[in-house]
Design an enzyme around this catalytic site. Structure first.
Site, PDB file in Angstrom:
ATOM      1  N   THR A   1      14.767  -8.793   0.724  1.00  0.00           N
ATOM      2  CA  THR A   1      14.264  -7.410  -0.229  1.00  0.00           C
ATOM      3  C   THR A   1      15.278  -6.252   0.653  1.00  0.00           C
ATOM      4  O   THR A   1      15.604  -6.032   0.840  1.00  0.00           O
ATOM      5  CB  THR A   1      12.946  -7.082   1.101  1.00  0.00           C
TER       6      THR A   1
ATOM      7  N   ASP B   1      19.695 -10.164   3.916  1.00  0.00           N
ATOM      8  CA  ASP B   1      19.006 -10.044   4.007  1.00  0.00           C
ATOM      9  C   ASP B   1      18.003 -10.422   1.927  1.00  0.00           C
ATOM     10  O   ASP B   1      18.791 -10.457   1.152  1.00  0.00           O
ATOM     11  CB  ASP B   1      18.073  -8.507   4.897  1.00  0.00           C
TER      12      ASP B   1
END
Length: 828
Positions: free
Chosen positions: A519, A517
């Site tokens: 963030t 991912d």
């Protein structure tokens, strides 16, 4: 035809296998598959079989398990009194995990492999206090003596269960040596010219002395080996002690018979003086050497669980509670959520919480593996077990007892240490046939020497057959995997890599793709608002509405917007009908106005007009790696808000190392294409995909797996949970949500990609260590058994004494443990 039934009473994989075996033996059954997790049995049969037949089979087995139809209400069958749940204080387990997670209330030996049960390391340490003048006064918290009023003092820690086991075996070892050495001297003295012992009395009388000295060794110090051997035979769980019991038992009984009835034996069994060659010395020496092996194993076992013990030592026993400005020392077990705690310089932080007053530097190396202390100030989170620096501060307790990070780490390490790696299945298959094959080889050895050996043929046949039984060591095979797993999991925990089970260790070594991912994984996960652009209305008013909506969201971007609004003194208002739309944004109503905040997908979904008018400005910001959210009121765009989230300094280094090891690194993010491309370019990622919803990440991973890829997924958000669960290895950032951590196989306490490099290196080292152990165990048995059988005799005239075989066997399992302990020195 195929039917499914509910099964009650299973507690471990051993139970599952046993139930499967019982049901498969019912007449007419063609195939049985039992699931431990679902408590279901899927049974294939040629013709319908009444359920009563299955019930009868389970009842005849002892009634520990019950079977019923899927809609039946079933009570758990009564369990053995000795069995309890894993990881309970004071429980005992088999170090080879023969029965999975099965544990026992009392010390003893494993009913499958016969090894000494090892005590679970208690997951909670309780400090106890006593009076220096009245030692009968003992309590769990500090205070004063009810008799003399003196302050109670902490008791000295008592010896661990491993120490007790070691001390007990040590006592027996000393006693064994006391009797074994004289027997050995008497026996070996026959080789001395003009034997001085024979001048005292004849050999037949010395044989009686050997017999008397052998009795305490056979029937006391080493009797447990015969008990284990007998149990293994009647339960048909053949193991190392089966071989030891048969070998030494045959030698002992042969010697007694030869001493009492020498006339029944042929000439080749007799000495020049007419007495039979006896093997009392072989019996006691072999048993004593096996006991030595058990003694060394007991010592080594205590070191394999050393990581858990070191973690437990991190937790302090006391804390300073502050009530109405008054400080009071209490036990950490008396701390409640919301209590105010004073942490003084140099003290260990007792529970998880937040600093409310003051600041300091905290040494978190014991949790994260990073040696540099971290600066902490008001509102920063602190974890139990970490060490305060030179300043004092106040904190509020937020997580206590089993909820603390340290407690969760200890539990995870303990659970993982007792799990089984898939490679263990290969060992289990070998071990299943190992002992019967060794017994068969021993019989063949006896027959060959009896038929073709030199005189005295029967003596050679007996001695070599016993040597074959003694040198074989199935426990070296059995210990090869669990010992490495236990030490490796502990090593990972000390470096901030928490591994849920042994399967994760094995699979981590195989990964060729890492999905990550953005963030909180590649970036710091601490976004901040750079600016807000408002095309219509008051900036402060719009900012207030944006922050009001985001008060209800747990997303890191939402927290950034709320903090920014508060710094601008924007007014927060009541929100109704709040809704979070995963991968798109949030909506809600304020004073009958519909507020929409999110990406272009949300704008399209909500049919927001004219949002494309400001799209060029938004794209320009996204190309710089910014995250941009559109702001719409009543389906009309009024502006946008720009958020930055710095890339972690460690991300580039970690990605470079992973790619060097042949791992593709691919970013899947819910962010837009422009922002994702900027981040991917800066980090030199293998590939990326933007605007991903949770289902998109899930589908992408499934597609890679369909191509034969072994996929690891790293993430920290709730929307990552499905992908983390689908991946071959789910890796959660410890800084993320509980849901993500629960879905993952590996958790990185610090929460950066360098932790993945550590996990990969650890996995490689553990699997290499396991393969070394298995290689040594297989080679040892492959070479040792033929040598014991006398394969070198025709070429070199060499034979292996049963005593030397016993010494080699005893040290084989110890060598496996010692090799596993080398992982403690591994640098990740």
């Amino acid at each position: 035809m195929k039917h499914q039934y509910k099964i009650a009473g299973m507690t471990c994989n051993g139970c599952r296998s046993h139930v499967e075996k019982i049901l498969s033996e019912v007449q007419g059954v063609s195939k049985v598959d039992v699931s431990l997790t679902e408590k279901l049995a899927t049974i294939e049969m040629e013709n319908h079989i009444p359920i009563e037949n299955f019930k009868k089979a389970l009842l005849e087995d002892g009634g520990s398990y019950k079977i019923g139809m899927l809609d039946d209400e079933m009570e758990e069958a009564p369990k053995e009194k000795s069995v309890s749940k894993p990881n309970e204080v004071g429980k005992f387990y088999c170090p080879m995990h023969c029965e999975g997670d099965k544990v026992y209330d009392k010390a003893g030996d494993c009913p499958v492999c016969g090894m000494d049960l090892v005590k679970q390391t208690p997951l909670v340490q309780t400090a106890q206090y006593t009076c220096p003048m009245h030692p009968e006064i003992i309590q769990d918290k500090p205070g004063s003596c009810p008799i003399c009023g003196m302050d109670l003092v902490p008791m000295q820690p008592t010896s661990s269960e491993e120490d007790k086991t070691y001390l007990g075996l040590s006592k027996k070892m000393k006693l064994s040596l006391l009797f074994t050495i004289p027997v050995f001297i008497i026996s070996m003295s026959e080789m001395i010219p003009n034997n001085p012992l024979f001048q005292i009395m004849d050999l037949k009388y010395w044989n009686w002395v050997q017999f008397i000295l052998t009795i305490p060794v056979v029937f006391y110090t080493c009797w447990m080996f015969f008990e284990r051997a007998w149990k293994s035979i009647i339960t048909w769980n053949l193991n190392m002690f089966t071989l030891i019991g048969i070998g030494t038992g045959v030698a002992f009984l042969f010697s007694i018979f030869g001493m009492l009835f020498p006339s029944l034996f042929p000439v080749e069994f007799k000495t020049a003086g007419g007495t039979v060659h006896l093997y009392f010395e072989a019996t006691v020496v072999v048993l004593t050497l096996v006991l030595l092996g058990q003694l060394l194993e007991a010592k080594a076992h205590s070191k394999t669980s050393g990581a858990i013990k070191e973690l437990l030592k991190l937790a302090p026993t006391e804390a300073t509670l502050v009530v109405d400005g008054v400080e009071k020392v209490i036990s950490i077990h008396d701390i409640n959520k919301g209590d105010l705690i004073r942490v003084k310089p140099g003290e260990k932080i007792p529970v998880d919480g937040k600093i409310t007053e003051g600041s300091s530097t905290i040494d978190e190396s014991m949790i994260t593996g990073e040696p540099i202390p971290v600066d902490k100030t008001k509102d920063d989170l602190v974890s139990s077990g970490t060490i305060n620096g030179t300043k004092s501060f106040l904190m509020i307790a937020e997580k206590v007892g089993a909820e603390t990070l340290l407690s969760q780490i200890v539990k995870m390490v303990s659970d993982a240490s007792h799990s089984r790696a898939p490679i263990q299945n290969v060992v289990d298959k070998v071990a299943k046939y190992f002992v019967p094959i060794v017994v068969l080889i021993s019989v063949i050895t006896f027959v060959i020497w009896w038929q073709f050996g030199p005189e005295p043929k029967l003596v050679y046949a007996l001695v070599n057959a016993i040597a074959v039984l003694i040198i074989a060591c199935p426990c070296a095979l059995g210990l090869a995997t669990p010992m490495s797993v236990m030490v490796g999991v502990g090593k990972g925990a000390q470096n901030g890599v928490l591994i849920k089970n042994a399967e994760a260790i094995e699979n981590m070594n195989k990964i060729d793709v890492l999905i990550t991912d953005k963030t909180g994984t590649l970036t710091e996960g601490k976004p901040s608002v750079e600016k807000i652009v408002v095309k219509e209305g008051s900036e402060v008013d719009v900012l207030g509405k944006v922050a009001s909506i985001n008060q209800n969201s747990e997303h890191p971007l939402a927290a950034a917007m709320v903090n920014f609004a508060k710094s601008k003194n924007a007014k927060l208002q009541k929100v109704e009908k709040f809704e979070s739309i995963t991968g798109k944004g949030v909506i809600g109503f304020i004073n009958d106005e519909k507020i929409s905040l999110g990406n272009h997908k949300l704008m399209e979904q909500e049919e927001v007009s004219e949002f494309k008018a400001i799209e060029e400005e938004v794209i320009a910001a996204q190309k710089l790696g910014k995250t941009v959210s559109y702001i719409a009121i009543n389906k009309k765009v009024v502006g946008y808000i720009t958020i930055t989230d710095a890339i972690k300094a460690s991300s580039l280094e970690a990605i470079k190392e992973l790619k060097r090891q042949g791992v593709e690194v691919i970013m899947l993010t819910g962010d837009n294409e422009k922002t994702a491309k900027a981040v991917a370019s800066e980090l030199n990622l293998s590939d990326f995909k933007a605007s991903c919803l949770p289902q998109d990440k899930l589908a992408y991973i499934k597609n890679l797996q369909a191509k034969g890829k072994i996929v690891a997924m790293a993430g920290d958000g709730i929307n990552d949970a499905p992908a983390l669960a689908q991946a071959d290895i789910g890796i959660a950032m410890g800084t993320g949500t509980d849901v993500a951590i629960e879905s993952a196989k590996i958790t990185l306490v610090k929460g950066d990609l360098l932790g993945i490099v550590k996990a990969k290196n650890l996995s490689h080292a553990v699997m290499k260590n396991i393969k070394q152990n298995l290689f040594f165990a297989f080679i040892y048995n492959s070479l040792g058994i033929p040598v014991a059988a006398g394969i070198l005799y025709p070429f070199f005239g060499l034979l292996l004494s049963p005593m030397i075989a016993a010494l080699a066997m005893s040290f084989s399992s110890v060598s496996v443990i010692v090799n596993a302990l080398r992982l403690r020195t591994l640098k990740l």
